[in-house]
Design a protein around this motif. Structure first.
Motif, short mmCIF file in Angstrom:
data_model
loop_
_atom_site.label_atom_id
_atom_site.label_comp_id
_atom_site.label_asym_id
_atom_site.label_seq_id
_atom_site.Cartn_x
_atom_site.Cartn_y
_atom_site.Cartn_z
N GLY A 36 13.37 6.42 -5.15
CA GLY A 36 12.90 7.73 -5.55
C GLY A 36 12.27 8.47 -4.40
O GLY A 36 11.70 7.87 -3.48
N ALA A 37 12.34 9.80 -4.44
CA ALA A 37 11.80 10.62 -3.35
C ALA A 37 10.31 10.37 -3.14
O ALA A 37 9.81 10.40 -2.02
CB ALA A 37 12.06 12.11 -3.64
N GLU A 38 9.59 10.08 -4.23
CA GLU A 38 8.14 9.86 -4.11
C GLU A 38 7.82 8.49 -3.52
O GLU A 38 6.71 8.27 -3.03
CB GLU A 38 7.47 9.99 -5.49
N THR A 39 8.78 7.57 -3.52
CA THR A 39 8.55 6.22 -3.00
C THR A 39 8.87 6.10 -1.53
O THR A 39 8.24 5.31 -0.81
CB THR A 39 9.38 5.19 -3.80
N ILE A 40 9.85 6.88 -1.04
CA ILE A 40 10.30 6.73 0.34
C ILE A 40 9.16 6.83 1.35
O ILE A 40 9.09 6.03 2.29
CB ILE A 40 11.41 7.76 0.66
N PRO A 41 8.20 7.78 1.22
CA PRO A 41 7.13 7.84 2.23
C PRO A 41 6.25 6.59 2.27
O PRO A 41 5.55 6.37 3.25
CB PRO A 41 6.31 9.07 1.79
N HIS A 42 6.29 5.78 1.19
CA HIS A 42 5.42 4.60 1.11
C HIS A 42 6.20 3.29 1.14
O HIS A 42 5.61 2.23 0.97
CB HIS A 42 4.60 4.66 -0.18
N ILE A 43 7.51 3.34 1.38
CA ILE A 43 8.33 2.15 1.24
C ILE A 43 7.97 1.06 2.23
O ILE A 43 8.19 -0.13 2.00
CB ILE A 43 9.84 2.52 1.37
N PHE A 44 7.36 1.44 3.38
CA PHE A 44 6.96 0.46 4.38
C PHE A 44 5.48 0.11 4.31
O PHE A 44 4.96 -0.55 5.20
CB PHE A 44 7.32 0.95 5.79
N ASP A 45 4.80 0.58 3.24
CA ASP A 45 3.40 0.22 3.06
C ASP A 45 3.31 -1.19 2.50
O ASP A 45 4.20 -1.65 1.75
CB ASP A 45 2.69 1.18 2.10
N LEU A 46 2.22 -1.87 2.82
CA LEU A 46 2.05 -3.25 2.39
C LEU A 46 1.93 -3.34 0.88
O LEU A 46 1.22 -2.55 0.24
CB LEU A 46 0.78 -3.83 3.04
N PHE A 47 2.63 -4.32 0.29
CA PHE A 47 2.59 -4.65 -1.13
C PHE A 47 3.22 -3.58 -2.02
O PHE A 47 3.01 -3.56 -3.22
CB PHE A 47 1.16 -4.91 -1.62
N VAL A 48 4.01 -2.64 -1.44
CA VAL A 48 4.67 -1.62 -2.24
C VAL A 48 6.06 -2.11 -2.61
O VAL A 48 6.80 -2.61 -1.77
CB VAL A 48 4.76 -0.29 -1.47
N GLN A 49 6.41 -1.99 -3.89
CA GLN A 49 7.76 -2.30 -4.35
C GLN A 49 8.27 -1.15 -5.20
O GLN A 49 7.50 -0.32 -5.67
CB GLN A 49 7.79 -3.59 -5.17
N SER A 50 9.57 -1.14 -5.38
CA SER A 50 10.15 -0.12 -6.27
C SER A 50 9.52 -0.22 -7.64
O SER A 50 9.21 -1.30 -8.13
CB SER A 50 11.66 -0.33 -6.36
#
Length: 473
Positions: free
Chosen positions: A260-274
């Motif tokens: 999702g567009a809202e997830t892409i900016p955080h996809i490389f943040d620690l402990f973030v999953q879809s």
């Protein structure tokens, strides 16, 4: 009584006019003002929307001022901007929420491999008369699940090292195709299990980068694992490698669930999953992609994620700086060294571990491979055994009761029976400080549990060339 002082102060405050109080907070603010009019003090936090659309947080305190007879003769109030404090509180709450979600996911991921291991143990019970086919199948199950558990622990340790700035890279010339092949090999079971089709598009000429071959393979493996995880059964995954000036770009594209567009900016943040990872969970802690980004950046490169949206697949592009080689033979392919094969007598191994089950299991495996093994569970017993047995190899746990493994190793180095023995630490302690202490204590090697017999045999072969279970006495 007229308008209360608190509200008048709010109108003059730099936060904005009270007509711009956030709609969700208006009722609470009005209730507080009505209560003050009857002589009841209040303190309330609410949001104010500025004319430019910015939202700010305020804390407002209102109270009646009384004369000497206790009669209210005016109302007063104070308004303070607490936007920074609220932002910090929200950040802490978000971090706490993510921590709780991560711990729940960690518990889930650690329990998952235990179920098939437990079932495999039950199936191997002699009372069930397991067939040779069942035995081999369950052995493979246990091996895969132990490897999965080890990977989870390794990822957690890598995160800790990264956050402490303790990641150390080897610098060597690495052929990219070899690193990619190693990455594919680690992900191959997941690809096969889900029936994915993997295609690769590599340049005709080899490409080389300077860095740590193992870590580069880990980066590519993490990206491939992510693609396999979030692509439904019988999906398509494509790897494309191409030059781009002084860099090489490795693209991993899939036709999976997308981002999702809202997830892409955080996809490389620690402990973030879809957000859909629970419904489609294939395991993982939200660590792989952050590790990949950090390791790529340590190599002077970068990584980006792209997706047209949910259900439309995704693409990850890893960029690494190229190096030009005059002689391609300098490249590290990561191929294991062959172990020389010579005849000889059985090697004498002293195994010291306070875990009775761990010592029993490892000793049985070593004996089955042709080693002569003695077992001790604490330091004094180990020293007595060593005096008579004179082991050529000592596998020593560090967390022993009483005299620990470090002290025992030092004592063994002082005694003739073990002064020249090959001392191998086999332990759950794997930090850099633990390895340094083991070197200082006299260990020749430091292996971190769970240790495969192949790892032990390779270390032994470095001292005793020949069959991994034998050498000259």
């Amino acid at each position: 009584m007229g308008r209360c002082g608190a509200r008048a102060d709010a109108e003059r405050a730099p936060l904005g006019h009270p007509n711009h109080i956030h709609p969700q907070d208006e009722a609470a603010v009005e209730a507080a003002y009505r209560a003050l009019a009857t002589g009841v003090a209040y303190e309330i936090e609410y949001r104010i929307v500025r004319p430019d659309g910015e939202t700010r947080w305020a804390v407002e305190r209102g109270f009646p001022v009384r004369d000497a007879r206790g009669r209210i003769y005016r109302l007063a109030g104070i308004v303070n901007d607490i936007s920074d404090r609220k932002a910090n509180e929200m950040a802490l709450r978000d971090a706490d929420r993510r921590k709780d979600e991560f711990l729940a996911m960690l518990a889930h991921e650690l329990r998952n491999p235990l179920a098939p291991i437990r079932n495999a143990i039950e199936l191997l019970d002699p009372s069930r008369a397991p067939s040779q086919q069942s035995f081999e199948a369950m052995r493979a199950v246990i091996g895969r699940q132990v490897k999965h558990l080890s990977r989870l622990v390794d990822d957690l340790l890598d995160v800790a090292r990264i956050r402490q700035g303790k990641i150390t890279l080897r610098h060597e010339i690495v052929e990219l195709a070899a690193a990619l092949e190693a990455a594919i090999e680690t992900v191959r079971p997941a690809l096969n299990r889900k029936g994915h089709t993997l295609t690769t598009d590599l340049p005709g000429e080899p490409l080389f980068v300077v860095g740590d071959g193992v870590r580069i393979a880990q980066v590519l493996g993490n990206v491939l694992s992510n693609a396999a995880k979030y692509t439904p059964q019988r999906g398509d995954i494509r790897i494309e490698v191409r030059e781009a000036g002084d860099d090489v770009l490795i693209s991993v594209r899939d036709n999976g669930v997308g981002i999702g567009a809202e997830t892409i900016p955080h996809i490389f943040d620690l402990f973030v999953q879809s957000e859909i990872s629970i419904e489609r969970s294939e395991g993982g802690l939200g660590i792989g992609l952050p590790l990949a980004r950090t390791l790529v950046e340590l190599h002077g490169g970068g990584i980006e994620a792209f997706s047209a949206g949910l259900g439309r697949g995704s693409e990850f592009v890893v960029r690494l700086p190229l190096t030009r080689l005059a002689d391609a033979e300098q490249a590290s392919t990561g191929a294991p060294q062959a172990v020389p094969n010579h005849g000889g007598q059985a090697l004498r191994v002293l195994l010291v571990d306070d875990s009775v089950d761990a010592a029993l299991a490892l000793s049985l495996v070593l004996q089955a491979d042709g080693y002569e093994v003695r077992v001790g569970h604490e330091a004094n017993t180990a020293l007595e055994l060593a005096a008579h047995f004179q082991p050529q190899i000592v596998l020593l746990d560090l967390g022993l009761p009483g005299m620990d493994g470090f002290e025992l190793a030092q004592e063994m180095r002082r005694r003739p029976a073990t002064a020249g023995a090959l001392l191998i630490a086999v332990t759950g302690y794997g930090q850099a400080t633990d390895r340094q202490r083991s070197r200082e204590a006299g260990f020749d090697h430091h292996l971190v549990k769970p240790v495969s017999v192949e790892e032990i045999q390779n270390v032994i072969a470095s001292r005793f060339p020949g069959p991994q279970h034998s050498a000259s006495a």
